[in-house]
Design a protein around this motif. Structure first.
Motif, PDB file in Angstrom:
ATOM      1  N   PHE A  57      18.053   4.508  13.363  1.00  0.00           N
ATOM      2  CA  PHE A  57      17.252   5.726  13.477  1.00  0.00           C
ATOM      3  C   PHE A  57      17.996   6.908  14.105  1.00  0.00           C
ATOM      4  CE2 PHE A  57      14.432   2.005  13.856  1.00  0.00           C
ATOM      5  CZ  PHE A  57      13.782   2.135  12.642  1.00  0.00           C
ATOM      6  N   GLY A 115      15.598   5.934   8.479  1.00  0.00           N
ATOM      7  CA  GLY A 115      14.261   6.325   8.901  1.00  0.00           C
ATOM      8  C   GLY A 115      13.962   7.774   8.582  1.00  0.00           C
ATOM      9  N   SER A 116      12.903   8.297   9.163  1.00  0.00           N
ATOM     10  CA  SER A 116      12.456   9.641   8.815  1.00  0.00           C
ATOM     11  C   SER A 116      11.798  10.300  10.019  1.00  0.00           C
ATOM     12  CB  SER A 116      11.456   9.540   7.646  1.00  0.00           C
ATOM     13  OG  SER A 116      10.900  10.785   7.355  1.00  0.00           O
ATOM     14  N   LEU A 117      12.562  11.101  10.755  1.00  0.00           N
ATOM     15  CA  LEU A 117      12.004  11.821  11.901  1.00  0.00           C
ATOM     16  C   LEU A 117      12.508  13.258  11.853  1.00  0.00           C
ATOM     17  CD1 LEU A 117      10.250  11.305  14.472  1.00  0.00           C
ATOM     18  CD2 LEU A 117      12.376  11.142  15.734  1.00  0.00           C
ATOM     19  N   LYS A 171      11.989   1.100  20.044  1.00  0.00           N
ATOM     20  CA  LYS A 171      11.978   1.758  18.741  1.00  0.00           C
ATOM     21  C   LYS A 171      10.654   1.495  18.025  1.00  0.00           C
ATOM     22  CE  LYS A 171      16.957   1.513  18.321  1.00  0.00           C
ATOM     23  NZ  LYS A 171      17.154   2.813  18.956  1.00  0.00           N
ATOM     24  N   VAL A 215       7.993   2.625  15.083  1.00  0.00           N
ATOM     25  CA  VAL A 215       7.924   3.312  13.793  1.00  0.00           C
ATOM     26  C   VAL A 215       6.460   3.418  13.374  1.00  0.00           C
ATOM     27  CG1 VAL A 215       8.628   3.234  11.378  1.00  0.00           C
ATOM     28  CG2 VAL A 215      10.190   2.463  13.143  1.00  0.00           C
ATOM     29  N   PRO A 232       7.554   7.967  18.527  1.00  0.00           N
ATOM     30  CA  PRO A 232       8.184   7.111  17.514  1.00  0.00           C
ATOM     31  C   PRO A 232       9.604   7.575  17.180  1.00  0.00           C
ATOM     32  CG  PRO A 232       6.588   8.575  16.497  1.00  0.00           C
ATOM     33  CD  PRO A 232       6.499   8.813  17.966  1.00  0.00           C
ATOM     34  N   VAL A 233      10.434   6.643  16.734  1.00  0.00           N
ATOM     35  CA  VAL A 233      11.785   7.012  16.291  1.00  0.00           C
ATOM     36  C   VAL A 233      11.782   7.372  14.804  1.00  0.00           C
ATOM     37  CG1 VAL A 233      13.059   5.701  18.012  1.00  0.00           C
ATOM     38  CG2 VAL A 233      12.376   4.589  15.889  1.00  0.00           C
ATOM     39  N   SER A 234      10.706   7.054  14.119  1.00  0.00           N
ATOM     40  CA  SER A 234      10.634   7.375  12.703  1.00  0.00           C
ATOM     41  C   SER A 234       9.177   7.483  12.271  1.00  0.00           C
ATOM     42  CB  SER A 234      11.358   6.291  11.888  1.00  0.00           C
ATOM     43  OG  SER A 234      11.428   6.669  10.539  1.00  0.00           O
TER      44      SER A 234
END
Lengths: 268, 249
Positions: free
Chosen positions: A128, A210-212, B134, B136, B161-163
């Motif tokens: 991430f 991932g997607s942030l 972590k 998600v 959240p990390v993602s």
């Protein structure tokens, strides 16, 4: 150079092909809510995605040059079975389905793999992070640079390098002063292609990084998300992506034309 | 992932059609059901039972995200039944005039925490055990993400959240692979990957309950069959199948 004429009937399938390729892009341009585009593209999410994409793609090209250029040089001088294998390995990521590339990276580098576990033990945790985005992009983009440069090296004329070496230049000097300048257009077009491919990278990033917002959500991932939330934003962002990609491809075409003419000139 | 969901949906649909084509098409009526992706397993099962009890009828499914299905209905896709995974998408469908009558709620879904098997990061719930870990989740705006935000607000916790994923299945795969220490998904998702993840129930999860609604499409060619299918889903057999998958807990 005079070329024999093509049969006229070719115009029909050729036109069909051109229309087939152009229609989806034109349809999208028609569908763009042009009046709202500035507002749609200036949201924090859109700006973050755009900057993140530009930053990671630039890094990807740098990494691809530093590592891919030597690989192309070595491959171009290697003969036999090993070279063939090396070439296959260097090009497979180009044709991998995006999700497969992501799964491959995940299996190799996830926190549960031995490599990922070893990295974690020395304090490097890729999960991430923006670094994971660059790794995903480099994995799929570097092959474009390698293939482009290796092709140029194979068709390049070696006389200059041979002469320079005969005159006592060391291998490093020959590389820096003769070989690299000779293939510079191919390097540039390979870098542009790699940038374009990295810009479009989606599957590997989604699966692996991932997607942030601002960290891992690049332009294609933002489009993927906006498709669920607001189609207009997704389309506006897509147009940005198409414009940048078109520009890069145009640059590449220009550079490779330049390379061909200069090579022709050298041959003459 | 999404594609696999789609594949499964398509495969199921193909299977159903190919089975149907081998049967004598006496009266050959076809019921088309548009249903949220999370209903894939349960509705496929109910569809087979419906075919068994209605000789000559085939049930065809299109499983996708609820918002994608509403878009398709608005563009005139032929459907008899529409089942949405949340109220807001059904409201959109009703507002667009593609649903006949009042849609009915037939089940619900709540969120839960999932962790990789063995819970390596020692997560205990939506609490301090998540600090520095972590986590998600789904992105705000997509149904599971909106539910997550609503739940966090109701419980007074702040999540970092990390993602933030677009699909709930992307949250699931990241936990399954051990990339993430924890994820927030629907109870039904947790049940579906029970051999790869452990669930940790969230105290007060029903403060963000997702309602599932079903209705007959405006241009239904098989309005009578559609009503019977909805009766099956709402009836004791339908509820039994849904409950077994974790719905309505």
């Amino acid at each position: 150079m005079i070329r024999p004429a093509l049969p006229r009937w070719l115009a029909v399938p050729a036109t069909a092909a051109a229309v087939f390729l152009a229609v989806p892009l034109l349809a999208m341009l028609v569908r763009v809510p042009w009046g709202r585009v500035p507002a749609l593209l200036s949201t924090p999410a859109a700006v973050d995605a755009l900057w993140l994409s530009l930053r990671t793609c630039t890094l990807t090209v740098v990494v691809s040059l530093v590592l891919g250029l030597p690989l192309a040089l070595v491959l171009s001088r290697t003969r036999g079975r090993w070279a063939a294998w090396g070439r296959v390995l260097a090009t497979v990521p180009m044709v991998l389905p995006p999700v497969v590339a992501g799964l491959a990276l995940l299996v190799a580098l996830s926190r549960r793999s031995w490599l990922g576990g070893w990295l974690a033990s020395i304090g490097i945790d890729l999960a991430f992070t923006t670094a994971a985005v660059v790794i995903a992009q480099t994995f799929v983009a570097m092959p474009y640079l390698v293939v482009s440069v290796e092709g140029a090296l194979r068709s390049a004329h070696d006389e200059h390098a041979v002469i320079a070496a005969t005159l006592g230049a060391s291998p490093s000097v020959v590389l820096r002063r003769v070989t690299l300048p000779l293939i510079a257009p191919a390097v540039a077009s390979g870098a542009a292609l790699a940038f374009a491919r990295a810009l479009g990278e989606f599957g590997a990033t989604l699966t692996f990084a991932g997607s942030l917002q601002g960290t891992t959500r690049t332009l294609p991932l933002e489009i993927y998300l906006q498709r669920e939330l607001d189609t207009d934003t997704a389309i506006a962002l897509s147009v940005v992506l198409i414009a940048v990609a078109a520009l890069l491809v145009a640059i590449t075409a220009r550079l490779s034309r330049g390379a061909v003419t200069s090579a022709d000139g050298a041959a003459a | 992932m999404k594609t696999c969901n789609l594949c499964a949906g398509l495969a199921a649909a193909l299977l159903l059609t190919s089975c149907a084509s081998t049967q004598p098409a006496a009266g050959g009526s076809e019921l088309v059901v548009f249903a949220a992706a999370s209903l894939n397993g349960t509705f496929t099962e109910l569809g087979k039972e419906f075919e068994a009890s209605h000789a000559g009828t085939t049930v065809k499914f299109s499983f996708d995200g609820s918002s994608a299905l509403v878009d398709q209905l608005k563009q005139g896709a032929p459907a008899d039944v529409f089942a949405s995974a949340d109220r807001s998408n059904m409201d959109k469908a009703v507002a667009a005039g593609v649903i006949t009558g009042a849609p009915e709620q037939f089940t619900s879904n709540v969120l839960t925490i999932i962790v990789p098997t063995g819970n390596p990061a020692a997560i205990t719930g939506l609490d301090d055990s998540l600090t520095g870990k972590k986590l998600v989740v789904c992105a705000n705006g997509v149904p599971c993400g909106s539910a997550t935000v609503k739940l966090a607000e109701a419980l007074g916790v702040t999540l970092s959240p990390v993602s933030e994923e677009t699909k709930v299945t992307d949250v699931r795969t990241k936990v399954e692979s051990g990339q993430a220490d924890a994820g927030i998904v629907y109870v039904t998702d947790a049940k579906a990957s029970a051999d790869l993840v452990e669930s940790i129930p969230i105290q007060g999860a029903d403060k963000a309950r997702n309602d599932y609604l079903i209705g007959v499409a405006k241009d239904a060619k098989q309005a009578a069959l559609a009503a019977e299918f909805i009766a099956l889903v709402k009836g004791s057999r339908g509820q039994e199948v849904l409950k077994a998958a974790g719905f309505g807990e």
